[in-house]
Design a protein around this motif. Structure first.
Motif, mmCIF file in Angstrom:
data_model
loop_
_atom_site.group_PDB
_atom_site.id
_atom_site.type_symbol
_atom_site.label_atom_id
_atom_site.label_comp_id
_atom_site.label_asym_id
_atom_site.label_seq_id
_atom_site.Cartn_x
_atom_site.Cartn_y
_atom_site.Cartn_z
ATOM 1 N N ARG A 33 -9.222 -4.974 2.266
ATOM 2 C CA ARG A 33 -9.204 -3.633 3.289
ATOM 3 C C ARG A 33 -8.295 -3.070 3.310
ATOM 4 N NH1 ARG A 33 -10.420 -5.027 9.839
ATOM 5 N NH2 ARG A 33 -9.880 -2.779 9.515
ATOM 6 N N LEU A 34 -7.522 -2.589 1.989
ATOM 7 C CA LEU A 34 -6.286 -2.033 1.881
ATOM 8 C C LEU A 34 -6.959 -0.971 0.421
ATOM 9 C CD1 LEU A 34 -3.680 -0.304 2.692
ATOM 10 C CD2 LEU A 34 -2.069 -2.106 1.005
ATOM 11 N N ARG A 35 -7.591 -1.907 -0.178
ATOM 12 C CA ARG A 35 -8.075 -1.529 -1.619
ATOM 13 C C ARG A 35 -9.286 -0.583 -1.108
ATOM 14 N NH1 ARG A 35 -8.424 -6.584 -4.214
ATOM 15 N NH2 ARG A 35 -10.336 -6.595 -3.489
ATOM 16 N N ASP A 36 -9.717 -0.553 -0.340
ATOM 17 C CA ASP A 36 -10.967 0.464 0.322
ATOM 18 C C ASP A 36 -10.951 1.447 0.690
ATOM 19 O OD1 ASP A 36 -13.067 -1.911 0.032
ATOM 20 O OD2 ASP A 36 -13.609 -1.858 1.712
ATOM 21 N N ARG A 37 -9.162 1.871 1.493
ATOM 22 C CA ARG A 37 -8.473 2.595 2.537
ATOM 23 C C ARG A 37 -8.946 3.981 0.828
ATOM 24 N NH1 ARG A 37 -5.870 0.932 6.539
ATOM 25 N NH2 ARG A 37 -3.847 1.759 5.976
ATOM 26 N N GLN A 85 -16.289 -3.167 -9.829
ATOM 27 C CA GLN A 85 -18.059 -2.179 -10.308
ATOM 28 C C GLN A 85 -17.721 -1.338 -8.631
ATOM 29 O OE1 GLN A 85 -21.055 -4.559 -8.922
ATOM 30 N NE2 GLN A 85 -20.496 -5.614 -9.500
ATOM 31 N N THR A 86 -17.525 -2.084 -7.620
ATOM 32 C CA THR A 86 -17.531 -1.398 -6.508
ATOM 33 C C THR A 86 -16.584 0.227 -6.713
ATOM 34 O OG1 THR A 86 -17.688 -3.284 -5.769
ATOM 35 C CG2 THR A 86 -17.634 -1.668 -3.660
ATOM 36 N N GLU A 87 -15.390 -0.407 -7.670
ATOM 37 C CA GLU A 87 -14.409 1.306 -6.823
ATOM 38 C C GLU A 87 -15.081 2.062 -8.364
ATOM 39 O OE1 GLU A 87 -10.377 -0.380 -8.467
ATOM 40 O OE2 GLU A 87 -10.414 -2.151 -7.812
ATOM 41 N N ALA A 88 -15.427 1.467 -9.151
ATOM 42 C CA ALA A 88 -15.911 2.651 -10.464
ATOM 43 C C ALA A 88 -17.660 3.548 -10.159
ATOM 44 C CB ALA A 88 -16.680 1.478 -11.347
ATOM 45 N N GLY A 140 0.519 -1.451 -0.246
ATOM 46 C CA GLY A 140 0.237 -0.355 -0.104
ATOM 47 C C GLY A 140 1.473 1.661 -0.203
ATOM 48 N N GLN A 141 1.818 1.195 0.465
ATOM 49 C CA GLN A 141 3.278 2.587 0.919
ATOM 50 C C GLN A 141 3.478 2.590 -0.412
ATOM 51 O OE1 GLN A 141 5.097 1.283 3.916
ATOM 52 N NE2 GLN A 141 3.951 2.602 5.690
ATOM 53 N N GLU A 184 -8.761 7.192 -0.389
ATOM 54 C CA GLU A 184 -7.762 8.643 -0.825
ATOM 55 C C GLU A 184 -7.029 8.903 -1.732
ATOM 56 O OE1 GLU A 184 -4.065 8.873 1.869
ATOM 57 O OE2 GLU A 184 -6.087 9.315 1.801
ATOM 58 N N ILE A 185 -7.627 8.135 -2.808
ATOM 59 C CA ILE A 185 -7.525 8.798 -4.555
ATOM 60 C C ILE A 185 -8.355 9.467 -4.764
ATOM 61 C CG2 ILE A 185 -7.266 7.519 -7.073
ATOM 62 C CD1 ILE A 185 -6.042 5.051 -6.068
ATOM 63 N N SER A 186 -9.184 9.542 -4.778
ATOM 64 C CA SER A 186 -10.827 10.281 -4.795
ATOM 65 C C SER A 186 -10.571 11.155 -3.646
ATOM 66 C CB SER A 186 -11.999 9.491 -3.966
ATOM 67 O OG SER A 186 -12.493 8.261 -4.804
ATOM 68 N N ARG A 187 -9.221 11.479 -2.863
ATOM 69 C CA ARG A 187 -10.089 12.936 -2.424
ATOM 70 C C ARG A 187 -9.385 13.332 -2.555
ATOM 71 N NH1 ARG A 187 -5.563 14.170 1.074
ATOM 72 N NH2 ARG A 187 -5.197 11.953 1.749
ATOM 73 N N ILE A 188 -7.733 12.652 -2.885
ATOM 74 C CA ILE A 188 -6.154 13.332 -3.620
ATOM 75 C C ILE A 188 -6.616 14.235 -4.914
ATOM 76 C CG2 ILE A 188 -4.225 12.954 -5.129
ATOM 77 C CD1 ILE A 188 -3.191 11.351 -2.576
ATOM 78 N N GLN A 189 -7.556 13.464 -5.783
ATOM 79 C CA GLN A 189 -7.935 13.918 -6.885
ATOM 80 C C GLN A 189 -8.722 15.092 -6.783
ATOM 81 O OE1 GLN A 189 -11.432 13.294 -8.330
ATOM 82 N NE2 GLN A 189 -11.320 14.261 -10.404
ATOM 83 N N ARG A 190 -9.397 15.291 -6.643
ATOM 84 C CA ARG A 190 -10.774 16.024 -5.785
ATOM 85 C C ARG A 190 -9.656 17.087 -5.390
ATOM 86 N NH1 ARG A 190 -14.208 14.048 -2.467
ATOM 87 N NH2 ARG A 190 -14.480 11.669 -3.449
ATOM 88 N N GLU A 191 -8.861 17.105 -4.428
ATOM 89 C CA GLU A 191 -8.266 17.690 -3.720
ATOM 90 C C GLU A 191 -7.212 19.073 -4.771
ATOM 91 O OE1 GLU A 191 -6.649 16.436 0.587
ATOM 92 O OE2 GLU A 191 -4.849 18.170 -0.226
ATOM 93 N N LEU A 192 -6.711 18.101 -5.485
ATOM 94 C CA LEU A 192 -5.374 18.871 -6.817
ATOM 95 C C LEU A 192 -6.929 19.494 -7.725
ATOM 96 C CD1 LEU A 192 -2.970 15.607 -7.500
ATOM 97 C CD2 LEU A 192 -2.554 17.619 -6.156
#
Ligand SMILES: Nc1ncnc2c1ncn2[C@@H]1O[C@H](COP(=O)(O)OP(=O)(O)O)[C@@H](O)[C@H]1O
Ligand SMILES: [Mg+2]
Length: 359
Positions: free
Chosen positions: A170-174, A197-200, A140-141, A178-186
Motif C-alpha cells: 500500500r505504501l509502495r502505491d502511495r 512492471q507496475t512501477e514502470a 516510508g518516512q 508521490e515520487i511522480s508528483r515531486i519529479q513533475r513539480e521540480l
C-alpha cells in the motif's frame, strides 16, 4: 536533450556486464530502466552517477561530458549535480532528519542551507518531523528523508534505484504517486531503476527494457505494452499468451490448423521464429458453440477452439487456463466455467501481434 549515454560498456575483470547501450533523457522526462535482476540496471545508474568508471563510451549531463572512456574524462560524483535515492534508505541513524538532508550540502561547502533543507522537507511532507531521528520514523518516512536529501541541492538529474522495494504494497502505491508528483513539480529529469512492471508502466514517460546488459526496447509505456518487439519484452510486461505459428505465404496458422488473422505482417525476415502474442484482456470467451475457425462474416476476427483446464478466482475476474492446440492460454471472465468445458476464444486481428521468438 539533457542526458545522453552513448555506447556504454562496463566490464568487470574481463566480463562485460553492460554491452554498449545508448539512450537519451529529455528535459523533464521520467525514464525507467526496467529488467530482471542482474540485467545491469544498477551498474548503468552507477556509471551515470560517477560511482563507477566506464570501460567504453561516453556519458553527458546537460551537454557536459562527465565520463568518456576514450578521452579519459571522469567528473567525480559530487560535481555531477545529481541526487540519488537507493533501495536501502541510507539515512544516518545518529543524525536528525534535518541533519541528514543537510549533510550532502554541508559536504559541498554549503553551510548556509537551512532554507534548502526546509524547502526539501516541505516538498516531501516531512517538515514537521525535522528534529526526529530516523529510528523514530517508519520505513516510508525514512524513504522520504532520502528523497528530500536527494533534492535539497536542486540537482540537474534525479536517479532512483528500486526505491520502493522495501515498502509494503500500500505504501509502495502511495509513494509511487508521490515520487511522480515531486519529479513533475521540480521539472527535473529522472532515471528510475526497477524490476517492477507496475512501477514502470505507471510512472514513466518512457521505458527502456534491458536484458543481459543490452537494451531490448525503448518506448512509451503504451508502446512497450501494446507493441513489444520480442517475446522477452512481452513476457516481462503484463500477462502474455503466446501461440506457435506457421506461415504459408501471407497466411498464418496455429498448430491445430486454424487460420490466424494478425495485426500486421512482420517486418524483415519472415522466416525467423515468431510467436503470436495475445493479451488475456483482449480475449472474449464464447460459451456458445459456433464453428471454430476464422469467421467468414467478420474478416478481422479470430475464433479459436479450446477447453478450460482450470480456473483461479482473482477477485476482479476469474482467470481460466484454456488449452488450445496443446498450448495453455489465459483468458478472463467474470463468471465461473467448469473445467472440461469446450469454449471459443475470440479476439481481434489487431490484438494479435507477431513477435520475435527470442527466449
Ligand atoms: N562490482 C562488481 N564486480 C563484478 N560483477 C559485478 C559487480 N557489480 C555488478 N556485477 C555484475 O553485473 C551484472 C549486473 O548487475 P546489476 O547492475 O547490479 O544488475 P541489476 O541492478 O539489473 O540487478 C550482474 O551479473 C552482477 O553480478
Ligand atoms: Mg540493481
Amino acid at each position: 536533450m539533457t542526458i545522453s549515454v552513448r555506447n556504454l560498456v562496463k566490464t568487470y575483470n574481463t566480463t562485460a556486464v553492460i554491452k554498449g547501450i545508448s539512450f537519451e533523457v529529455a528535459a523533464n522526462e521520467f525514464l525507467t530502466l526496467l529488467g530482471p535482476s542482474g540485467c545491469g540496471k544498477t551498474t548503468t545508474l552507477r556509471c551515470i552517477a560517477g560511482l563507477e568508471t566506464i570501460s567504453e563510451g561516453e556519458i553527458r549531463i546537460n551537454d557536459r561530458v562527465v565520463s568518456d572512456a576514450a578521452q579519459d574524462v571522469f567528473v567525480p560524483p559530487n560535481e555531477r549535480h545529481l541526487g540519488m535515492v537507493f533501495q536501502s534508505y541510507a539515512v544516518w541513524p545518529h543524525m536528525t532528519v534535518a541533519q541528514n538532508v543537510a549533510f550532502p550540502l554541508t559536504v559541498r561547502g554549503r553551510k548556509d542551507n537551512a532554507d534548502d533543507v526546509k524547502w526539501a522537507l516541505d516538498i516531501v511532507g516531512m517538515g514537521h518531523l525535522a528534529e526526529r531521528r530516523p529510528s523514530e520514523l517508519s520505513g516510508g518516512q525514512q524513504q522520504r528523508v532520502a528523497l528530500a536529501r536527494a533534492i535539497a541541492g536542486h540537482p540537474d538529474l534525479l536517479l532512483f534505484d528500486e526505491p520502493l522495494s522495501n515498502l509494503d504494497a500500500r505504501l509502495r502505491d502511495r509513494t509511487r504517486l508521490e515520487i511522480s508528483r515531486i519529479q513533475r513539480e521540480l521539472k527535473v529529469p529522472a532515471i528510475y531503476v526497477t524490476h517492477d512492471q507496475t512501477e514502470a508502466l505507471s510512472m514513466s514517460d518512457r521505458i527502456i527494457v534491458m536484458e543481459s546488459g543490452n537494451v531490448m526496447q525503448q518506448g512509451t509505456p503504451d508502446e512497450i505494452y501494446h507493441a513489444p518487439v520480442s517475446r522477452f519484452v512481452a513476457d516481462f510486461i503484463g500477462s502474455a499468451n503466446f501461440l506457435n505459428v506457421r506461415r504459408e505465404g501471407d497466411q498464418w496458422f496455429v498448430a491445430d490448423g486454424t487460420a490466424l488473422r494478425v495485426h500486421a505482417q512482420p517486418q524483415g525476415d519472415r522466416d525467423r521464429p515468431l510467436s503470436a502474442l495475445i493479451r488475456p484482456e483482449a480475449i472474449r470467451v464464447e460459451r456458445a458453440d459456433p464453428a471454430a475457425g476464422a469467421p467468414a462474416d467478420a474478416p478481422d476476427l479470430n475464433r479459436l477452439r479450446g477447453v478450460v483446464t482450470r480456473s483461479v478466482f482473482l477477485g476482479a475476474y476469474i482467470e481460466h487456463m484454456v488449452e488450445i492446440a496443446g498450448k495453455q492460454v489465459r483468458a478472463h471472465t467474470r463468471e465461473a466455467i467448469a473445467a472440461g468445458t469446450p469454449i471459443n476464444l475470440v479476439f481481434d486481428a489487431a490484438d494479435c501481434r507477431l513477435v520475435d521468438n527470442n527466449d
